[in-house]
Design a protein around this motif. Structure first.
Motif, short mmCIF file in Angstrom:
data_model
loop_
_atom_site.label_atom_id
_atom_site.label_comp_id
_atom_site.label_asym_id
_atom_site.label_seq_id
_atom_site.Cartn_x
_atom_site.Cartn_y
_atom_site.Cartn_z
N HIS A 330 22.52 34.48 -13.70
CA HIS A 330 21.65 35.64 -13.48
C HIS A 330 20.28 35.42 -14.12
O HIS A 330 20.19 35.07 -15.31
CB HIS A 330 22.30 36.89 -14.08
N TYR A 331 19.23 35.58 -13.33
CA TYR A 331 17.87 35.61 -13.85
C TYR A 331 17.43 37.06 -14.04
O TYR A 331 17.72 37.92 -13.19
CB TYR A 331 16.89 34.96 -12.87
N GLY A 332 16.70 37.32 -15.13
CA GLY A 332 16.09 38.62 -15.34
C GLY A 332 14.58 38.53 -15.14
O GLY A 332 14.09 37.70 -14.37
N ASP A 333 13.84 39.37 -15.85
CA ASP A 333 12.38 39.35 -15.75
C ASP A 333 11.85 38.11 -16.46
O ASP A 333 12.51 37.54 -17.34
CB ASP A 333 11.81 40.62 -16.38
N LEU A 334 10.64 37.70 -16.12
CA LEU A 334 10.04 36.47 -16.65
C LEU A 334 8.61 36.74 -17.08
O LEU A 334 8.02 37.77 -16.74
CB LEU A 334 10.09 35.35 -15.62
N VAL A 335 8.03 35.78 -17.82
CA VAL A 335 6.66 35.93 -18.29
C VAL A 335 5.96 34.57 -18.27
O VAL A 335 6.58 33.54 -18.56
CB VAL A 335 6.62 36.55 -19.70
N HIS A 336 4.68 34.59 -17.91
CA HIS A 336 3.87 33.38 -17.90
C HIS A 336 3.05 33.32 -19.19
O HIS A 336 2.38 34.29 -19.56
CB HIS A 336 2.92 33.38 -16.70
N VAL A 337 3.10 32.18 -19.88
CA VAL A 337 2.33 31.97 -21.10
C VAL A 337 1.80 30.53 -21.11
O VAL A 337 2.58 29.58 -21.14
CB VAL A 337 3.19 32.20 -22.37
N ASN A 338 0.49 30.38 -21.04
CA ASN A 338 -0.16 29.07 -21.20
C ASN A 338 0.44 27.99 -20.33
O ASN A 338 0.76 26.89 -20.78
CB ASN A 338 -0.10 28.64 -22.68
N GLY A 339 0.59 28.31 -19.05
CA GLY A 339 1.04 27.31 -18.10
C GLY A 339 2.53 27.12 -18.01
O GLY A 339 3.00 26.26 -17.25
N LEU A 340 3.31 27.91 -18.75
CA LEU A 340 4.77 27.84 -18.68
C LEU A 340 5.35 29.18 -18.30
O LEU A 340 4.79 30.24 -18.61
CB LEU A 340 5.35 27.38 -20.02
N LEU A 341 6.49 29.14 -17.61
CA LEU A 341 7.23 30.34 -17.22
C LEU A 341 8.51 30.41 -18.03
O LEU A 341 9.31 29.48 -18.03
CB LEU A 341 7.56 30.30 -15.72
N TYR A 342 8.69 31.54 -18.73
CA TYR A 342 9.86 31.77 -19.56
C TYR A 342 10.72 32.82 -18.87
O TYR A 342 10.28 33.96 -18.66
CB TYR A 342 9.46 32.24 -20.95
N VAL A 343 11.96 32.44 -18.51
CA VAL A 343 12.83 33.30 -17.71
C VAL A 343 14.02 33.75 -18.55
O VAL A 343 14.74 32.92 -19.13
CB VAL A 343 13.34 32.55 -16.46
N ALA A 344 14.23 35.06 -18.62
CA ALA A 344 15.45 35.59 -19.25
C ALA A 344 16.63 35.32 -18.34
O ALA A 344 16.56 35.54 -17.12
CB ALA A 344 15.29 37.09 -19.49
N MET A 345 17.74 34.84 -18.92
CA MET A 345 18.90 34.56 -18.07
C MET A 345 20.19 34.73 -18.86
O MET A 345 20.22 34.65 -20.08
CB MET A 345 18.81 33.16 -17.46
N ASP A 346 21.26 35.01 -18.12
CA ASP A 346 22.56 35.19 -18.73
C ASP A 346 23.63 34.88 -17.71
O ASP A 346 23.34 34.53 -16.56
CB ASP A 346 22.72 36.61 -19.30
N GLY A 347 24.88 34.99 -18.14
CA GLY A 347 26.00 34.71 -17.26
C GLY A 347 27.12 35.68 -17.51
O GLY A 347 27.05 36.52 -18.43
N PRO A 348 28.17 35.59 -16.74
CA PRO A 348 29.29 36.51 -16.93
C PRO A 348 30.10 36.22 -18.18
O PRO A 348 30.80 37.10 -18.70
CB PRO A 348 30.12 36.32 -15.67
N GLY A 349 30.02 35.00 -18.69
CA GLY A 349 30.83 34.66 -19.84
C GLY A 349 30.25 35.16 -21.14
O GLY A 349 29.04 35.38 -21.28
N ALA A 350 31.11 35.38 -22.13
CA ALA A 350 30.66 35.84 -23.45
C ALA A 350 29.76 34.80 -24.09
O ALA A 350 30.06 33.61 -24.09
CB ALA A 350 31.88 36.11 -24.34
N GLY A 351 28.64 35.25 -24.61
CA GLY A 351 27.73 34.37 -25.31
C GLY A 351 26.84 33.53 -24.42
O GLY A 351 26.08 32.70 -24.92
#
Length: 530
Positions: A330-351
């Motif tokens: 799963h991808y969540g919201d993302l942010v652009h900073v100084n030429g890089l894209l940082y994507v929040a992500m998670d999965g169904p498993g714990a941790g």
């Protein structure tokens, strides 16, 4: 209505905290403390003679006052950034806070519903900044020491400050814009002084707090809460004075329509999650799901040219195989900073929660797991004032804002937690926290909405977790809100949409049908303070 101060924000050092002594201010206090108005709740006396005291004042709540003798070091506000008064007392003293302070701290107000009426002082009571009573150079306080402790942090911790460095026996700040945080400090020389803080309340200036300073003593008082403040210091000998503040978060003043409007992209349709931009492109995330749309199968990232926001994102790429094999879906919201894209992500498993990093060509660089994390990662917001990345979650009890330092070296991504702050007003546990971005002034905007629960945008001071405003937004034809972005399209008019806040809205359609997508645009009343 009572307001709470969430942390110690005056500058300086706290190298000798280990010898701090907690004082029951109802029993023991110095002469100057006994003169300070308000109900004393707790006080900590530090090894070099400084004190940090907490007072409850009528109608205004908790005010924090720091004092110290000439030459004593200040309390380092960075050590207490984002802490509640109870947490700050515990860290200062090494002891549990007294019951009176704990009880006062429970009275935390709900965020103001926006839009808000703001009654400003009339011209007859709008005192401008004044300095008076020039004195001789003899016995002048140490200007260099004062400015290095009380006149720093502009555009990092504070939006504005005033630090008159001439030697006067009085100084008054006058009034200014609406604030969400306000601090006043002063120091004396051969005579005592009175440091005062006022707040504009019910059409008149009301005394918020008075700090009585003895000879060769410094003192500070600070407060947060949506209001206008002023302060000043008076003596018969030379004094130094400063005010430092953060502006109020601007109100959303208008909804400007949707663009795209009820759009289903041919190849980027289901479960759109996030949005960010650089100077030339938009970047979006979404997730592939099963037929019933109730299980995430894979994250997808795409790019649109700036003027092609209504067109199918291209290129677009599925989640990198190493991330998929690590359990992410799963991808969540993302942010652009100084030429890089940082994507929040998670999965169904714990941790299984982390951050994935791409370049703007959508080539993946690396990922790292979130430390000490529980639950999903809805978004990642970058604070340009301190270089940290923020997430808000209800997975840790009270709604918590956590800040991380993220490093990228080659293909290696590292994440280190730097701060954890409980918000002054909780986001309801059943609300779906979806997206978030932080402005150049350090204001955090968080979108919530899904399953018919609370929907709208929270406006939060990222410096201390003060929730200033919740702006409710109806679902309309959508069923979920998703990510949001901050960009002044009143200035950049390339795409034909306007406003500064841009919120993704989604209608999850029936199985077998593409979801419908809107990007709603909102204008704020003062973009210069966004």
């Amino acid at each position: 209505m009572r307001r709470i101060i969430g942390g110690l924000l005056c500058a300086g050092m706290l190298s000798a905290c280990g010898g701090a002594e907690a004082v029951d201010t109802r029993v023991e206090a110095t002469a100057s403390e006994q003169q300070d108005p308000g109900i004393p709740l707790a006080s900590v006396r530090l090894p070099e003679g400084q004190t940090v005291a907490f007072y409850e004042t009528p109608d205004h709540g908790i005010v924090t006052v720091a004092k110290g003798p000439r030459g004593s070091p200040m309390v380092d506000g960075r050590e207490f950034q984002g802490m509640s008064v109870v947490e700050a007392f515990r860290k200062l003293s090494g002891q549990e806070a007294p019951a009176a302070l704990v009880e006062a701290a429970r009275h935390i107000p709900a965020p103001v519903a926006s839009p808000m009426g703001q009654q400003e002082p009339s011209p007859g009571v709008m005192a401008q900044r004044t300095e008076g009573g020039r004195v001789s150079a003899a016995g002048v306080p140490d200007t260099s020491w004062f400015t290095s402790n009380f006149c720093t942090g502009l555009n990092v911790e504070y939006d504005a400050m005033w630090c008159p460095t001439h030697s006067y026996s009085s100084a008054w700040s006058g009034w200014g814009a609406w604030h969400k945080f306000y601090q006043t400090c002063g120091t004396t020389s051969d005579a005592s002084a009175v440091l005062r803080m006022d707040r504009w309340t019910n059409g008149a200036w009301a005394r918020l707090h008075t700090v009585n300073l003895q000879t060769w003593q410094w003192g500070c008082a600070w407060h947060w809460g949506l209001a206008q403040y002023r302060s000043g210091i008076d003596s018969t000998q030379a004094v130094l004075f400063s005010e430092r503040l953060r502006y109020a978060i601007p109100n959303i003043s208008a909804y400007l329509g949707d663009f795209p409007n009820n759009r289903s992209y041919p190849n980027f349709y289901n479960d759109i999650q996030g949005i960010t931009h650089d100077a030339n492109n938009w970047y979006l995330t979404r997730n592939d799901t099963n037929f019933l749309k109730d299980v995430n199968l894979n994250g997808i990232i795409g790019r649109q040219a700036m003027t092609a926001i209504n067109e199918d994102p291209s290129p677009r790429y599925s989640m990198p195989t190493p991330w998929y094999n690590a359990g992410f879906r799963h991808y969540g919201d993302l942010v652009h900073v100084n030429g890089l894209l940082y994507v929040a992500m998670d999965g169904p498993g714990a941790g299984v929660a982390g951050i994935g990093v791409f370049n703007t060509n959508l080539q993946y660089i690396g990922m790292a797991y979130m430390p000490n994390w529980s639950g999903g990662v809805p978004f990642l917001a970058y604070n340009p004032r301190n270089g940290l990345f923020y997430v808000v979650s209800n997975s840790f009890g009270p709604t918590t804002m956590r800040a991380f330092q993220i490093g990228v070296s080659g293909n290696t991504v590292t994440i280190t937690e730097k701060q954890s702050t409980v918000l002054t007003s909780a986001i309801p546990n059943d609300a779906w926290i979806q997206g978030g971005k932080i402005s150049s002034h350090g204001n955090l905007y968080v979108s919530v909405g899904g399953d018919g629960k609370q929907s709208g945008i929270y406006m939060i001071d990222a410096a201390n977790g003060y929730v200033q405003t919740f702006y409710p937004i109806g679902y309309g034809a959508s069923s979920e809100f998703e990510g949001l972005d901050l960009w002044d399209l009143d200035v950049d008019q390339r795409i034909g949409a306007y406003g500064q806040i841009h919120l993704q809205q989604l209608r999850v359609d029936l199985p077998g049908f593409a979801d419908d997508y809107w990007l709603a645009h909102f204008r704020v009343d003062d973009p210069s303070k966004l």
